[in-house]
Design an enzyme around this catalytic site. Structure first.
Site, PDB file in Angstrom:
ATOM      1  CE1 TYR A 151      -3.563   2.341   0.190  1.00 16.40           C
ATOM      2  CE2 TYR A 151      -2.418   3.505   2.198  1.00 16.40           C
ATOM      3  CZ  TYR A 151      -3.843   3.400   1.563  1.00 16.40           C
ATOM      4  OH  TYR A 151      -4.143   4.701   1.526  1.00 16.40           O
ATOM      5  CE  LYS A 155      -3.083   5.768  -0.960  1.00 14.90           C
ATOM      6  NZ  LYS A 155      -4.035   6.640  -2.247  1.00 14.90           N
TER       7      LYS A 155
END
Length: 277
Positions: A151, A155
Site C-alpha cells: 500500500y 501511494k
C-alpha cells in the site's frame, strides 16, 4: 460569467463511511455540483435522496467506465472543474509473501486508476485552460512500516506522479494537489481486514502472523481524526484560488512528515516501537 459558476466536482471512491463520501458532502456544502461515484450506486445510499448529488457507477480499473462517466458529466454540466482521485484499496502482508496478484491489484487501483482518470479528463480541462486535479495519497508513504509495504509503495508512486503532473499541467492552467490524509476514520480499515482474511497462510513469516493481522486492523483501532473534519479542511484548501501543492491533515500527519526528514535509524526505531515490529 464562468467565474461565478460553482465548480463541477467529480470524485471517485464515494462509498458510504469513506473519505470520498465525506468529501462529496463537504463539496456540496460549498454549493458545488458534485458527481459522486463508486463501483456500485448501492454503496452510496446515504446520498441517494439528496438532489445536490449526481450518483454514477465508475470502476477505475476500466477505461470505458471512466470515459462513459466523463462523457455523462460533460453532457450534464458542460465542464469538469475538479477531479478527486480518491478510490483506493488496502493491502497488508509481508512483501516476500504477498501474492503478486494482490500487489498488482493494489497498483492497478491506487496508481493506474488515478492515471486513467487523469488522462480522460485533462483534454476537457486543457481546452478551457482551467481545472484542478486532487490525488489522495497517504502519510504511510512518508515512513513505511512493516507489513504495509504494498500500500505504501502504491501511494509513494502516486505522490511521485502528482509531483510530475503538477509541473506538466501548470502551463495548461490545471492545478494538481497532493492531499495526504493522516489517520482518518474510514471504512478502509474494515476493507483491509476483509482483504487480509483472503490472504494465504504465511510460511516464512508465520511467527509474525499475529502482528501482521494486527496491522491490517490498526488504522481504525487507534484514535483517528473524524472523516467530516478532514473533509471540511481539505475542501477549504482545494477551493482556494491558489490551492497548495501539498495538503496534509489528520492524526499522525505531522509526526509522519517529521519522520520523513529524520535519519533512517531514528525512523526505524520509532516505527518498531510503535508497531512492536
Amino acid at each position: 460569467m464562468e467565474a461565478l459558476l460553482k465548480p463541477v466536482v467529480l470524485i471517485t471512491g464515494c462509498s458510504e463511511g469513506g473519505i470520498g463520501n465525506a468529501l462529496a458532502v463537504a463539496f456540496a456544502s460549498e454549493k458545488c455540483k458534485v458527481v459522486a461515484t463508486s463501483r456500485s450506486i448501492k454503496s452510496m445510499r446515504n446520498l441517494e435522496q439528496d438532489s445536490r448529488f449526481l450518483l454514477l457507477e465508475l470502476d477505475v480499473l476500466s477505461e470505458e467506465s471512466i470515459r462513459n462517466v466523463a462523457n455523462r458529466v460533460m453532457d450534464e454540466f458542460g465542464r469538469i472543474d475538479v477531479v478527486v482521485n480518491n478510490a483506493a484499496v488496502q493491502c497488508v502482508g509481508p512483501l516476500a509473501e504477498v501474492p503478486l496478484s494482490a500487489f498488482q491489484c493494489t497498483f492497478d487501483t491506487n496508481v493506474y486508476g488515478p492515471l486513467r482518470v487523469i488522462q480522460t479528463v485533462v483534454p476537457h480541462m486543457a481546452i478551457r485552460k482551467k481545472g484542478k486535479i486532487i490525488n489522495v495519497g497517504s502519510v504511510g508513504a512518508l515512513a513505511p512500516g512493516p507489513w504495509s509495504g504494498t500500500y505504501a509503495a502504491s501511494k509513494a508512486a502516486l505522490h511521485a506522479l502528482t509531483d510530475s503532473l503538477r509541473m506538466e499541467l501548470k502551463p495548461l492552467g490545471i492545478d494538481v494537489i497532493n492531499v495526504v490524509p493522516g489517520s482518518i476514520k474510514s471504512n478502509i480499515g474494515k476493507s483491509s481486514a476483509e482483504k487480509y482474511a483472503q490472504m494465504p497462510e504465511w510460511k516464512v513469516f508465520a511467527p509474525f502472523a499475529g502482528a501482521i493481522r494486527a496491522r491490517a486492523e490498526l488504522s481504525q483501532n487507534i484514535k483517528t481524526t473524524p472523516t467530516e473534519e478532514f473533509a471540511r479542511k481539505t475542501v477549504a484548501a482545494v477551493l482556494e484560488k491558489n490551492p497548495p501543492a501539498w495538503f496534509t491533515y489528520g492524526r499522525l500527519s505531522t509526526t509522519m512528515s517529521i519522520l520523513y526528514h529524520m535519519p533512517i535509524f531514528i525512523r526505524d526505531r520509532y516505527i518498531k516501537m510503535v508497531m512492536r515490529a
